[in-house]
Motif scaffolding. Structure first.
Motif, mmCIF file in Angstrom:
data_model
loop_
_atom_site.group_PDB
_atom_site.id
_atom_site.type_symbol
_atom_site.label_atom_id
_atom_site.label_comp_id
_atom_site.label_asym_id
_atom_site.label_seq_id
_atom_site.Cartn_x
_atom_site.Cartn_y
_atom_site.Cartn_z
ATOM 1 N N LEU A 1 1.052 -1.274 -0.038
ATOM 2 C CA LEU A 1 0.057 -0.115 0.034
ATOM 3 C C LEU A 1 0.842 1.249 0.014
ATOM 4 N N ILE A 2 2.023 1.020 0.622
ATOM 5 C CA ILE A 2 2.880 2.125 0.450
ATOM 6 C C ILE A 2 4.309 1.885 -0.152
ATOM 7 N N ASP A 3 4.680 3.027 -0.969
ATOM 8 C CA ASP A 3 5.992 2.280 -1.947
ATOM 9 C C ASP A 3 7.143 2.941 -1.144
ATOM 10 N N ALA A 4 7.084 3.913 -0.403
ATOM 11 C CA ALA A 4 8.257 4.441 0.305
ATOM 12 C C ALA A 4 7.655 5.178 1.567
ATOM 13 N N ILE A 5 8.555 5.045 2.521
ATOM 14 C CA ILE A 5 8.318 5.924 3.735
ATOM 15 C C ILE A 5 9.519 6.487 4.640
ATOM 16 N N VAL A 6 9.149 7.721 5.278
ATOM 17 C CA VAL A 6 10.140 8.313 5.769
ATOM 18 C C VAL A 6 10.036 8.311 7.299
ATOM 19 N N SER A 7 10.706 7.439 8.108
ATOM 20 C CA SER A 7 10.338 7.397 9.529
ATOM 21 C C SER A 7 11.154 8.048 10.406
ATOM 22 N N GLY A 8 10.688 8.140 11.716
ATOM 23 C CA GLY A 8 11.550 8.742 12.842
ATOM 24 C C GLY A 8 11.244 10.010 13.058
ATOM 25 N N PRO A 9 11.128 10.800 14.332
ATOM 26 C CA PRO A 9 10.791 12.020 14.530
ATOM 27 C C PRO A 9 11.635 13.033 14.048
ATOM 28 N N PHE A 10 11.127 14.241 14.153
ATOM 29 C CA PHE A 10 12.098 15.216 13.690
ATOM 30 C C PHE A 10 12.973 15.604 15.197
ATOM 31 N N GLU A 11 14.389 15.681 14.853
ATOM 32 C CA GLU A 11 15.303 16.065 16.089
ATOM 33 C C GLU A 11 16.046 17.178 15.710
ATOM 34 N N ILE A 12 15.676 18.297 16.646
ATOM 35 C CA ILE A 12 16.233 19.705 16.019
ATOM 36 C C ILE A 12 17.853 19.818 16.422
ATOM 37 N N GLU A 13 18.261 18.884 17.322
ATOM 38 C CA GLU A 13 19.548 19.050 17.738
ATOM 39 C C GLU A 13 20.405 18.066 16.414
ATOM 40 N N GLU A 14 19.869 17.486 15.672
ATOM 41 C CA GLU A 14 20.396 16.505 14.545
ATOM 42 C C GLU A 14 20.910 17.460 13.444
ATOM 43 N N PRO A 15 22.001 17.002 12.721
ATOM 44 C CA PRO A 15 22.219 17.567 11.442
ATOM 45 C C PRO A 15 21.273 17.308 10.494
ATOM 46 N N GLN A 16 21.034 18.116 9.682
ATOM 47 C CA GLN A 16 20.205 17.942 8.332
ATOM 48 C C GLN A 16 20.866 17.881 7.128
ATOM 49 N N THR A 17 21.428 16.629 6.515
ATOM 50 C CA THR A 17 22.210 16.539 5.330
ATOM 51 C C THR A 17 21.547 15.556 4.425
ATOM 52 N N MET A 18 20.630 15.132 4.525
ATOM 53 C CA MET A 18 20.054 13.858 3.660
ATOM 54 C C MET A 18 18.783 14.344 2.972
ATOM 55 N N ALA A 19 18.502 13.935 1.828
ATOM 56 C CA ALA A 19 17.369 14.693 1.012
ATOM 57 C C ALA A 19 16.310 13.823 1.580
ATOM 58 N N LEU A 20 14.969 14.561 1.624
ATOM 59 C CA LEU A 20 13.757 14.160 2.068
ATOM 60 C C LEU A 20 13.531 14.009 3.501
ATOM 61 N N ARG A 21 14.592 14.553 4.418
ATOM 62 C CA ARG A 21 14.564 14.395 5.586
ATOM 63 C C ARG A 21 14.804 15.692 6.273
ATOM 64 N N GLY A 22 14.168 15.924 7.431
ATOM 65 C CA GLY A 22 14.203 16.932 8.283
ATOM 66 C C GLY A 22 15.397 16.999 9.200
ATOM 67 N N SER A 23 15.859 15.934 9.642
ATOM 68 C CA SER A 23 16.904 15.723 10.397
ATOM 69 C C SER A 23 17.623 14.166 10.273
ATOM 70 N N ASN B 1 18.348 11.630 11.786
ATOM 71 C CA ASN B 1 18.180 10.439 12.356
ATOM 72 C C ASN B 1 16.875 9.836 11.389
ATOM 73 N N GLN B 2 16.373 10.513 10.811
ATOM 74 C CA GLN B 2 14.968 10.123 9.958
ATOM 75 C C GLN B 2 15.614 9.134 8.773
ATOM 76 N N GLU B 3 14.741 7.865 8.595
ATOM 77 C CA GLU B 3 15.400 6.747 7.740
ATOM 78 C C GLU B 3 14.147 6.686 6.433
ATOM 79 N N LEU B 4 14.660 6.483 5.359
ATOM 80 C CA LEU B 4 14.095 6.327 4.114
ATOM 81 C C LEU B 4 13.877 4.978 3.734
ATOM 82 N N HIS B 5 12.810 4.482 3.699
ATOM 83 C CA HIS B 5 12.570 2.825 3.591
ATOM 84 C C HIS B 5 11.876 2.792 2.073
ATOM 85 N N LEU B 6 12.605 1.904 1.328
ATOM 86 C CA LEU B 6 11.925 1.726 -0.132
ATOM 87 C C LEU B 6 11.191 0.274 0.141
ATOM 88 N N LEU B 7 10.016 0.250 -0.169
ATOM 89 C CA LEU B 7 8.979 -0.972 0.288
ATOM 90 C C LEU B 7 8.750 -1.652 -0.781
#
Length: 217
Positions: free
Chosen positions: A119-141, A143-149
Motif C-alpha cells: 500500500l505504501i511504496d516508500a516511507i520516511v520514518s522517525g521523529p524530527f530531532e532539532i539537535e540532529e544535522p540535516q544533510t540528507m534529502a527528504l529528511r528534516g533531520s 536520524n530519520q530513515e528512508l525505507h523503500l518498500l
C-alpha cells in the motif's frame, strides 16, 4: 458506516516532497509533537473531519496526471485505520507511487505495514530531532530513515538516498480561500524565521506555524 479521517489540507501539484508533480495530503492531529516542528497547526486533534471516501473523490481529478502521492501531517499513523482505508482507496484508482512521512520509529510501524503490503511504496520514518544535522534529502533531520518498500518505491525514491542538494532547498506555495499561505517542502533550520524577518523588514507581517519554543539551528 462511513470511515472518517481528520485532515489538515490537500493540494496539487506538490513538487518538493518527492519526485514529479504530486498530490499532497496532510493529516490533522499529532501525538508526537517534535520540538521545533514547522507545522504546529497540524498538532491539534479533531479538526477537519471528513469521510475517507470524500478525500478519494476530492483527489480523483488529479490522479490521472499526478506522478505520485505524498501523505504527511500531523501524524498519519495516529489515525492508522483511516490511513490504510485511504491507501486502499487510492490504490484502487491509481498506479502512482505513494510516499508517507511519519514521526514514529520504524520498529513501531513495521508490523502494521507487513499486514498491509504494497500500500505504501516508500516511507520516511522517525521523529524530527532539532539537535540532529540535516544533510540528507527528504529528511528534516539525519536520524530519520528512508525505507523503500516496493519495486516502484525503489525505482522512484532510490535517487533520494543521498546528501541534500541545492535543488532540494525549495518550497511549493499554496493559497487558501481565506488568504492563508502554506509552504510545502523541507526547510533548512531557520528558513521560516528568515522569511518572516525579510517580510517584516519590507513592512509586511507573517505569522508562522513553526514551534518557536526552541531555537532553529
Amino acid at each position: 458506516m462511513k470511515k472518517m479521517v481528520n485532515l489538515s489540507r490537500i493540494h496539487f501539484p506538490v513538487t518538493t516532497l518527492g519526485p514529479g508533480r504530486r498530490i499532497g495530503i496532510w493529516f490533522q492531529g499529532c501525538s508526537i509533537r517534535c520540538p521545533g516542528c514547522i507545522s504546529m497547526d497540524t498538532w491539534v486533534h479533531g479538526r477537519g473531519t471528513t469521510a475517507v471516501d470524500a478525500v478519494v473523490e476530492a483527489v480523483s481529478p488529479w490522479l490521472s496526471i499526478a506522478d505520485g502521492i505524498t501523505i504527511s501531517g500531523g501524524e498519519p499513523f495516529d489515525q492508522r485505520e483511516a490511513l490504510f482505508d485511504l491507501l486502499r482507496g487510492l490504490r484502487a484508482r491509481t498506479d502512482a507511487d505513494i510516499l508517507v512521512f511519519t514521526g514514529y520509529s520504524w520498529p513501531t510501524i513495521c508490523d502494521a505495514l507487513a499486514a498491509s503490503p504494497s500500500l505504501i511504496d516508500a516511507i520516511v520514518s522517525g521523529p524530527f530531532e532539532i539537535e540532529e544535522p540535516q544533510t540528507m534529502a527528504l529528511r528534516g533531520s539525519d536520524n530519520q530513515e528512508l525505507h523503500l518498500l516496493t519495486p516502484l518505491g525503489r525505482a522512484r525514491f532510490e535517487s533520494f538516498d543521498r546528501p541534500i542538494g541545492e535543488n532540494d532547498r525549495a518550497f511549493d506555495v499554496m493559497f487558501d480561500d481565506n488568504g492563508d499561505v502554506w509552504l510545502a517542502g523541507i526547510p533548512a533550520r531557520g528558513d521560516f524565521r528568515r522569511l518572516q524577518h525579510m517580510l517584516e523588514g519590507s513592512g509586511s507581517t507573517l505569522g508562522i506555524s513553526e514551534d518557536t519554543r526552541f531555537p532553529s539551528l
